[in-house]
Design a protein around this motif. Structure first.
Motif, PDB file in Angstrom:
ATOM      1  N   GLY A   1     -11.528 -10.525   2.021  1.00 25.15           N
ATOM      2  CA  GLY A   1     -12.189 -10.051   3.228  1.00 25.15           C
ATOM      3  C   GLY A   1     -11.389 -10.340   4.480  1.00 25.15           C
ATOM      4  O   GLY A   1     -11.263  -9.483   5.366  1.00 25.15           O
ATOM      5  N   ILE A   2     -10.822 -11.552   4.574  1.00 28.25           N
ATOM      6  CA  ILE A   2     -10.001 -11.899   5.737  1.00 28.25           C
ATOM      7  C   ILE A   2      -8.761 -11.018   5.773  1.00 28.25           C
ATOM      8  O   ILE A   2      -8.340 -10.539   6.838  1.00 28.25           O
ATOM      9  N   THR A   3      -8.159 -10.774   4.614  1.00 28.60           N
ATOM     10  CA  THR A   3      -6.969  -9.923   4.539  1.00 28.60           C
ATOM     11  C   THR A   3      -7.272  -8.521   5.050  1.00 28.60           C
ATOM     12  O   THR A   3      -6.516  -7.955   5.840  1.00 28.60           O
ATOM     13  N   ASN A   4      -8.396  -7.962   4.621  1.00 32.29           N
ATOM     14  CA  ASN A   4      -8.762  -6.618   5.064  1.00 32.29           C
ATOM     15  C   ASN A   4      -9.040  -6.573   6.561  1.00 32.29           C
ATOM     16  O   ASN A   4      -8.686  -5.612   7.247  1.00 32.29           O
ATOM     17  N   ALA A   5      -9.675  -7.624   7.086  1.00 30.69           N
ATOM     18  CA  ALA A   5     -10.027  -7.642   8.500  1.00 30.69           C
ATOM     19  C   ALA A   5      -8.808  -7.776   9.391  1.00 30.69           C
ATOM     20  O   ALA A   5      -8.697  -7.112  10.422  1.00 30.69           O
ATOM     21  N   VAL A   6      -7.857  -8.622   8.997  1.00 31.17           N
ATOM     22  CA  VAL A   6      -6.685  -8.893   9.832  1.00 31.17           C
ATOM     23  C   VAL A   6      -5.576  -7.877   9.611  1.00 31.17           C
ATOM     24  O   VAL A   6      -4.991  -7.359  10.565  1.00 31.17           O
ATOM     25  N   LEU A   7      -5.297  -7.563   8.349  1.00 34.85           N
ATOM     26  CA  LEU A   7      -4.188  -6.660   8.042  1.00 34.85           C
ATOM     27  C   LEU A   7      -4.622  -5.214   7.942  1.00 34.85           C
ATOM     28  O   LEU A   7      -3.779  -4.315   7.872  1.00 34.85           O
ATOM     29  N   GLY A   8      -5.914  -4.963   7.926  1.00 33.14           N
ATOM     30  CA  GLY A   8      -6.385  -3.588   7.856  1.00 33.14           C
ATOM     31  C   GLY A   8      -6.403  -3.019   6.460  1.00 33.14           C
ATOM     32  O   GLY A   8      -6.460  -1.815   6.261  1.00 33.14           O
ATOM     33  N   GLY A   9      -6.341  -3.867   5.440  1.00 31.86           N
ATOM     34  CA  GLY A   9      -6.348  -3.393   4.067  1.00 31.86           C
ATOM     35  C   GLY A   9      -5.213  -3.997   3.275  1.00 31.86           C
ATOM     36  O   GLY A   9      -4.367  -4.714   3.806  1.00 31.86           O
ATOM     37  N   ARG A  10      -5.182  -3.693   2.006  1.00 31.41           N
ATOM     38  CA  ARG A  10      -4.141  -4.229   1.130  1.00 31.41           C
ATOM     39  C   ARG A  10      -3.394  -3.073   0.484  1.00 31.41           C
ATOM     40  O   ARG A  10      -3.929  -2.336  -0.328  1.00 31.41           O
ATOM     41  N   SER A  11      -2.130  -2.940   0.847  1.00 31.01           N
ATOM     42  CA  SER A  11      -1.293  -1.902   0.266  1.00 31.01           C
ATOM     43  C   SER A  11      -0.747  -2.380  -1.075  1.00 31.01           C
ATOM     44  O   SER A  11      -0.912  -3.542  -1.461  1.00 31.01           O
ATOM     45  N   GLY A  12      -0.056  -1.488  -1.782  1.00 31.73           N
ATOM     46  CA  GLY A  12       0.563  -1.871  -3.046  1.00 31.73           C
ATOM     47  C   GLY A  12       1.563  -2.992  -2.850  1.00 31.73           C
ATOM     48  O   GLY A  12       1.643  -3.927  -3.650  1.00 31.73           O
ATOM     49  N   ALA A  13       2.309  -2.909  -1.748  1.00 32.47           N
ATOM     50  CA  ALA A  13       3.306  -3.938  -1.458  1.00 32.47           C
ATOM     51  C   ALA A  13       2.646  -5.289  -1.198  1.00 32.47           C
ATOM     52  O   ALA A  13       3.144  -6.337  -1.633  1.00 32.47           O
ATOM     53  N   SER A  14       1.516  -5.268  -0.473  1.00 34.48           N
ATOM     54  CA  SER A  14       0.844  -6.524  -0.167  1.00 34.48           C
ATOM     55  C   SER A  14       0.242  -7.153  -1.417  1.00 34.48           C
ATOM     56  O   SER A  14       0.192  -8.377  -1.544  1.00 34.48           O
ATOM     57  N   ILE A  15      -0.213  -6.321  -2.354  1.00 32.85           N
ATOM     58  CA  ILE A  15      -0.765  -6.850  -3.605  1.00 32.85           C
ATOM     59  C   ILE A  15       0.325  -7.544  -4.412  1.00 32.85           C
ATOM     60  O   ILE A  15       0.123  -8.625  -4.975  1.00 32.85           O
ATOM     61  N   LEU A  16       1.518  -6.935  -4.455  1.00 32.89           N
ATOM     62  CA  LEU A  16       2.645  -7.560  -5.142  1.00 32.89           C
ATOM     63  C   LEU A  16       3.035  -8.866  -4.472  1.00 32.89           C
ATOM     64  O   LEU A  16       3.337  -9.860  -5.132  1.00 32.89           O
ATOM     65  N   LEU A  17       3.002  -8.862  -3.130  1.00 32.75           N
ATOM     66  CA  LEU A  17       3.342 -10.069  -2.392  1.00 32.75           C
ATOM     67  C   LEU A  17       2.342 -11.174  -2.691  1.00 32.75           C
ATOM     68  O   LEU A  17       2.719 -12.348  -2.841  1.00 32.75           O
ATOM     69  N   ALA A  18       1.067 -10.816  -2.798  1.00 27.79           N
ATOM     70  CA  ALA A  18       0.043 -11.805  -3.102  1.00 27.79           C
ATOM     71  C   ALA A  18       0.295 -12.457  -4.462  1.00 27.79           C
ATOM     72  O   ALA A  18       0.141 -13.673  -4.626  1.00 27.79           O
ATOM     73  N   LYS A  19       0.692 -11.648  -5.441  1.00 30.33           N
ATOM     74  CA  LYS A  19       0.984 -12.189  -6.767  1.00 30.33           C
ATOM     75  C   LYS A  19       2.192 -13.113  -6.722  1.00 30.33           C
ATOM     76  O   LYS A  19       2.204 -14.177  -7.359  1.00 30.33           O
ATOM     77  N   GLU A  20       3.213 -12.719  -5.971  1.00 36.28           N
ATOM     78  CA  GLU A  20       4.404 -13.555  -5.854  1.00 36.28           C
ATOM     79  C   GLU A  20       4.078 -14.889  -5.198  1.00 36.28           C
ATOM     80  O   GLU A  20       4.570 -15.943  -5.609  1.00 36.28           O
ATOM     81  N   LEU A  21       3.250 -14.847  -4.156  1.00 37.64           N
ATOM     82  CA  LEU A  21       2.864 -16.073  -3.467  1.00 37.64           C
ATOM     83  C   LEU A  21       2.100 -17.006  -4.406  1.00 37.64           C
ATOM     84  O   LEU A  21       2.310 -18.225  -4.408  1.00 37.64           O
ATOM     85  N   LYS A  22       1.202 -16.414  -5.188  1.00 34.19           N
ATOM     86  CA  LYS A  22       0.399 -17.214  -6.112  1.00 34.19           C
ATOM     87  C   LYS A  22       1.266 -17.830  -7.193  1.00 34.19           C
ATOM     88  O   LYS A  22       1.125 -19.012  -7.525  1.00 34.19           O
ATOM     89  N   ASN A  23       2.171 -17.024  -7.763  1.00 30.78           N
ATOM     90  CA  ASN A  23       3.032 -17.511  -8.840  1.00 30.78           C
ATOM     91  C   ASN A  23       4.011 -18.580  -8.359  1.00 30.78           C
ATOM     92  O   ASN A  23       4.401 -19.474  -9.117  1.00 30.78           O
ATOM     93  N   SER A  24       4.419 -18.477  -7.105  1.00 33.11           N
ATOM     94  CA  SER A  24       5.379 -19.438  -6.559  1.00 33.11           C
ATOM     95  C   SER A  24       4.706 -20.717  -6.066  1.00 33.11           C
ATOM     96  O   SER A  24       5.387 -21.683  -5.703  1.00 33.11           O
ATOM     97  N   GLY A  25       3.384 -20.699  -6.049  1.00 34.27           N
ATOM     98  CA  GLY A  25       2.669 -21.877  -5.571  1.00 34.27           C
ATOM     99  C   GLY A  25       2.684 -22.022  -4.064  1.00 34.27           C
ATOM    100  O   GLY A  25       2.426 -23.100  -3.533  1.00 34.27           O
ATOM    101  N   SER A  26       2.982 -20.937  -3.351  1.00 32.69           N
ATOM    102  CA  SER A  26       3.033 -20.999  -1.898  1.00 32.69           C
ATOM    103  C   SER A  26       1.651 -21.282  -1.326  1.00 32.69           C
ATOM    104  O   SER A  26       0.654 -20.710  -1.769  1.00 32.69           O
ATOM    105  N   PRO A  27       1.581 -22.189  -0.336  1.00 31.06           N
ATOM    106  CA  PRO A  27       0.278 -22.482   0.274  1.00 31.06           C
ATOM    107  C   PRO A  27      -0.177 -21.392   1.241  1.00 31.06           C
ATOM    108  O   PRO A  27      -1.308 -21.415   1.711  1.00 31.06           O
ATOM    109  N   LEU A  28       0.713 -20.437   1.575  1.00 26.97           N
ATOM    110  CA  LEU A  28       0.376 -19.428   2.569  1.00 26.97           C
ATOM    111  C   LEU A  28      -0.439 -18.285   1.972  1.00 26.97           C
ATOM    112  O   LEU A  28      -0.068 -17.726   0.938  1.00 26.97           O
TER     113      LEU A  28
END
Length: 300
Positions: free
Chosen positions: A33-60
């Motif tokens: 919900g916060i992602t949609n409100a601030v970024l205006g939605g989740r593109s294909g690129a943002s979904i891939l980025l989210a997976k990379e962040l999760k897999n890398s253990g990034s706190p961001l």
């Protein structure tokens, strides 16, 4: 893992942020919900980025996963509002979220980055969204405090604050509405012989100078000087201002006159074959034309 005892949705313009109150009283907002409100939605690129962040253990979280935002994300935020919380919703599904304090914290990071002049052009709309949200939250916050202090919260409509927030955000978005249509820039680029990319908002600084000469200097005398005073340059290196000039014009007269003049200029642009032809037509229509100032030889 805590369970949600209460659930709902906060409406931010046309977006909705699922929210909940957990067993221990913690107020949470969903990450999606916060992602949609601030970024205006989740593109294909943002979904891939989210997976990379999760897999890398990034706190961001994904809505802050930009290198130019990192200097404004302090450890106390990562250990506090930006620390992920997993909880179980009413459908017995695991949801990832953040405390409610995360939303103003995220907006403040975007606004600090904008004030420092480090945002890219395609990120400025995110900062504008953050500013609108912050204003809306502050507005509703003081109303809620008055209601609580007076006891009115027990008598008000259950969705009264939600309706007030939606109305406030809609009004704020009107202030940020695009005054200059894409057609203005499309015709300007055509006449100057520049390559126009409708998918990009990046424009050379000279476009701002041309806009002042063609549009704002044709408003009543002294208007442009006053706009420059009210809306000074915040970043001398880029020439970027905190807002656009037209946001300082009155809705009933200033913006209406600007719009009328802009439509006339676009019409002249459309009938002109090239820049020289346009300059001649512009002079015939409005007079007091300074060719040397407008005849820039800019390539980019």
């Amino acid at each position: 893992m805590l369970k949600a005892t209460h659930q709902g949705k906060i409406k931010i313009g046309e977006k909705e942020i699922p929210c909940a109150v957990l067993e221990d009283g913690t107020r949470v907002l969903s990450e999606t919900g916060i992602t949609n409100a601030v970024l205006g939605g989740r593109s294909g690129a943002s979904i891939l980025l989210a997976k990379e962040l999760k897999n890398s253990g990034s706190p961001l979280p994904i809505f802050l996963a930009s290198n130019n935002l990192k200097p404004f994300i302090h450890r106390d935020l990562l250990d506090g509002p930006l620390a992920r919380i997993e909880y179980i919703n009413s459908n017995n599904k695991i949801v990832t979220g953040f405390t409610a304090d995360a939303l103003p914290a995220v907006c403040n990071i975007w606004l600090e980055a904008r004030a420092a002049g480090v945002l890219m052009t395609n990120q400025l709309d995110k900062a504008q969204t953050a500013e609108i949200i912050m204003r809306g939250l502050a507005h509703i916050g003081i109303v809620a405090l008055v209601d609580e202090a007076t006891g009115y919260q027990a008598d008000r409509d259950q969705e009264a604050l939600q309706k007030l927030l939606s109305a406030y955000l809609s009004e704020e978005r009107l202030k940020w509405a695009k005054m200059f249509p894409d057609e203005f820039y499309k015709q300007l680029f055509r006449l100057k012989g520049w390559s126009y990319n409708p998918m990009s908002v990046k424009r050379p600084q000279i476009v701002g100078k041309l806009t002042n000469l063609l549009i704002y200097e044709k408003l009543p005398p002294g208007v442009l000087e006053e706009l420059k005073r009210l809306n000074p340059i915040k970043n001398k290196r880029t020439g970027r201002r905190e807002a656009t000039h037209h946001q300082h014009l009155t809705n009933d007269i200033g913006q209406r006159d600007l719009h009328d003049h802009l439509m006339q200029v676009i019409a002249i642009m459309r009938i002109s074959k090239n820049w020289n032809d346009f300059m001649n037509n512009f002079e015939k229509a409005f007079g007091n034309f300074v060719q040397d100032e407008l005849d820039f030889d800019s390539k980019f």
